[in-house]
Design an enzyme around this catalytic site. Structure first.
Site, mmCIF file in Angstrom:
data_model
loop_
_atom_site.group_PDB
_atom_site.id
_atom_site.type_symbol
_atom_site.label_atom_id
_atom_site.label_comp_id
_atom_site.label_asym_id
_atom_site.label_seq_id
_atom_site.Cartn_x
_atom_site.Cartn_y
_atom_site.Cartn_z
ATOM 1 N N ASN A 74 0.924 -1.199 -0.077
ATOM 2 C CA ASN A 74 -0.084 0.025 -0.021
ATOM 3 C C ASN A 74 0.819 1.199 0.099
ATOM 4 O OD1 ASN A 74 0.488 0.885 2.991
ATOM 5 N ND2 ASN A 74 -0.396 -1.129 3.456
ATOM 6 N N ASP A 86 -4.545 -6.089 5.392
ATOM 7 C CA ASP A 86 -5.669 -6.801 5.921
ATOM 8 C C ASP A 86 -5.344 -8.238 5.580
ATOM 9 O OD1 ASP A 86 -6.812 -4.784 7.554
ATOM 10 O OD2 ASP A 86 -7.783 -3.901 5.636
ATOM 11 N N PRO A 103 -3.279 -11.153 10.818
ATOM 12 C CA PRO A 103 -3.646 -10.730 12.362
ATOM 13 C C PRO A 103 -3.569 -9.208 12.417
ATOM 14 C CG PRO A 103 -1.221 -11.494 12.044
ATOM 15 C CD PRO A 103 -1.892 -11.692 10.679
ATOM 16 N N ASP A 104 -4.621 -8.913 13.357
ATOM 17 C CA ASP A 104 -4.735 -7.506 13.564
ATOM 18 C C ASP A 104 -3.825 -7.450 14.981
ATOM 19 O OD1 ASP A 104 -5.521 -4.942 14.513
ATOM 20 O OD2 ASP A 104 -7.279 -5.239 13.806
ATOM 21 N N PHE A 123 -4.197 3.990 15.343
ATOM 22 C CA PHE A 123 -4.671 5.149 14.511
ATOM 23 C C PHE A 123 -5.728 4.618 13.682
ATOM 24 C CE2 PHE A 123 -1.303 8.515 13.953
ATOM 25 C CZ PHE A 123 -0.491 8.176 15.062
ATOM 26 N N LYS A 177 -14.001 1.687 16.592
ATOM 27 C CA LYS A 177 -13.041 1.143 16.441
ATOM 28 C C LYS A 177 -12.211 0.971 17.704
ATOM 29 C CE LYS A 177 -10.940 1.170 12.573
ATOM 30 N NZ LYS A 177 -10.380 1.918 11.335
ATOM 31 N N LYS A 190 -11.106 -2.775 18.949
ATOM 32 C CA LYS A 190 -9.772 -3.092 18.840
ATOM 33 C C LYS A 190 -9.334 -3.331 20.457
ATOM 34 C CE LYS A 190 -8.429 -2.023 14.483
ATOM 35 N NZ LYS A 190 -7.530 -2.505 13.651
HETATM 36 O O1 C5P Z 1 -8.616 -1.682 11.208
HETATM 37 P P1 C5P Z 1 -7.774 -0.530 10.677
HETATM 38 O O2 C5P Z 1 -6.814 -0.707 9.608
HETATM 39 O O3 C5P Z 1 -8.595 0.720 10.454
HETATM 40 O O4 C5P Z 1 -7.102 -0.104 12.002
HETATM 41 C C1 C5P Z 1 -6.060 0.771 11.951
HETATM 42 C C2 C5P Z 1 -5.293 0.433 13.056
HETATM 43 O O5 C5P Z 1 -4.988 -0.633 13.408
HETATM 44 C C3 C5P Z 1 -3.618 1.062 13.097
HETATM 45 O O6 C5P Z 1 -3.508 1.425 14.436
HETATM 46 C C4 C5P Z 1 -2.956 0.110 12.597
HETATM 47 O O7 C5P Z 1 -1.519 -0.076 12.969
HETATM 48 C C5 C5P Z 1 -3.644 -1.251 13.134
HETATM 49 N N1 C5P Z 1 -3.463 -2.545 12.534
HETATM 50 C C6 C5P Z 1 -2.823 -3.617 13.108
HETATM 51 N N2 C5P Z 1 -2.845 -4.787 12.433
HETATM 52 C C7 C5P Z 1 -3.800 -4.852 11.452
HETATM 53 C C8 C5P Z 1 -4.353 -3.924 10.877
HETATM 54 C C9 C5P Z 1 -4.501 -2.478 11.494
HETATM 55 O O8 C5P Z 1 -2.061 -3.217 13.914
HETATM 56 N N3 C5P Z 1 -3.758 -6.080 10.719
#
Ligand code: C5P
Length: 398
Positions: free
Chosen positions: A208, A276, A303-304, A323, A337, A341
């Site tokens: 990206n 993602d 993984p998030d 963020f 969010k 999270k």
């Molecule tokens: O879900 P989204 O991408 O909008 O969330 C953004 C936040 O989640 C940011 O702080 C980003 O660094 C974190 N994030 C993460 N791992 C992912 C996706 C997002 O740590 N796989």
């Protein structure tokens, strides 16, 4: 910046030793005094005369120099400094340090010292990547030794890759970071930044357009308040700040592993634009054009990292900041969010093209905490970072 600081500079035997001469000057420009130590191999690259002339001090070369022992024993020498800097640190010197060998003046000083040590490695790329060197580096990091560099680039031996010694300016910045005193000194903070690259095959990836600008600014601002920053960065276009521990990663899975390895920490700021999805089974061979049609890529969810760390029970940092880039209903979406999270704060911004924020130098953010949404005026990304760093300092202090 370094007024009144005494640096013991150990110059190892590598072609990068010539940069140590420049380093002496730059340290002095900042007000530091330099006591130089030259290894036998170092003498093959720079002369004792040039080192001592630049340092304005005698150069220490020999473990069994009785005159020097009478004036200042090597134990004393190792402890008289505020910081020991090893630049260049050869693979051999790094290995000796990791093993605790003490068979010459440099290694004896390094074993005898109770002063913090900052190491600037410099070696051939294969030597740097060798499992033995990487083992030694990991051992030294676990012992609390600090590192600056190495950088990737062309090498004197004609090869290309990591192994070039950090530039004198970078080493000076890392030295200054050792002495920085601020509201965050003693605090360890993990920052993620940049995009991730998700491999399709050995030569292709999904990426990206994150530049890493905001994450880099946050890391720099935290460093400036005295924090020990572990900067886990994907392949960003902006250079990482100096004076922080840089952990370069490519994919989301690598980023997650690096973040987990960097814990425990007092706080974590997740500014990376993590993909993602990844390709479920990246090919280990380059995909070929085929008359049978187009390849089909299957995706798996990444993984998030923010969510995972926010939900940790054992190692959760005291403050977790995420963020959120939104294009509509910014406050509502970001508030949801934060809860989803499980993080403490969300720094939300409107990235609709009309705002010019994405890729620009300014940002207009809303800080979402458990007490609500706080809108900050539009300002430079570095100012946003400074304000955020101050808020983090206040939160960790309370
Ligand atoms: O879900 P989204 O991408 O909008 O969330 C953004 C936040 O989640 C940011 O702080 C980003 O660094 C974190 N994030 C993460 N791992 C992912 C996706 C997002 O740590 N796989």
């Amino acid at each position: 910046m370094l007024a009144g600081k005494h640096i013991l500079l150990i110059i190892g035997g590598g072609i990068a030793a010539y940069k140590a001469l420049e380093l002496i000057r730059r340290l002095q420009d900042q007000g530091a005094s330099v006591a130089p130590v030259l290894t036998k191999a170092g003498e093959e690259f720079v002369t004792p005369l040039s080192v001592s002339a630049l340092a304005g001090a005698p150069v220490h070369r020999d473990l069994f120099d009785l005159t020097a022992e009478a004036e200042m024993g090597h134990i004393q020498l190792s402890r008289s400094a505020d910081l020991v800097v090893v630049a260049p640190a050869t693979a051999d010197l790094v290995a000796k340090m990791a093993q605790g060998l003490a068979n010459d003046l440099a290694s004896t000083l390094l074993l005898a010292t109770d002063t913090p040590v900052l190491v600037a490695p410099a070696m051939n790329v294969r030597m740097w990547e060798h499992a033995a060197t990487q083992r030694n580096i990991a051992t030294l990091k676990a012992d609390g030794i600090r590192f600056v560099g190495p950088n990737a680039g062309g090498m004197a031996c004609g090869e290309f890759g990591p192994g070039r010694m950090a530039e004198p300016d970078e080493i000076v910045a890392a030295v200054a970071a050792e002495f920085r005193d601020g509201p965050l000194s003693g605090k360890r903070i993990v920052v993620t930044s940049g995009p991730t690259h998700e491999p399709i095959d050995p030569v292709r990836y999904i990426a990206n357009s994150s530049s890493g600008a905001q994450g880099t600014a946050v890391a720099r601002a935290l460093r400036d308040l005295g924090a020990e920053v572990v900067f886990v960065t994907g392949p960003a276009t902006v250079r990482p700040p100096e004076g922080v521990e840089v952990v370069p990663v490519e994919s989301a899975l690598e980023m997650q592993a690096a973040v987990e390895a960097a814990l425990p920490a007092d706080a974590a700021v997740f500014a990376a634009a993590v993909a993602d999805w990844r390709v479920a089974s990246a090919s280990d061979r380059k995909l070929k054009k085929s008359k049978d049609g187009l390849p089909t890529l299957e995706f798996a969810e990444n993984p998030d990292i923010l969510k995972t760390v926010s939900h940790m029970t054992a190692n959760r940092p005291g403050l977790v900041v995420g963020f959120a880039a939104e294009t509509n209903d910014v406050v509502d979406n970001a508030t949801a969010k934060r809860l989803r999270k499980g993080c403490d704060w969300i720094v939300a911004n409107d990235v609709s093209p009309a705002t010019g924020i994405m890729g620009g130098s300014e940002n207009a953010v809303i800080l979402i905490t458990d007490t609500g949404a706080e809108e900050w005026p539009r300002m430079a990304k570095q100012e946003v970072a400074g304000k955020l760093a101050n808020r983090i300092a206040a939160a960790l202090d309370s």
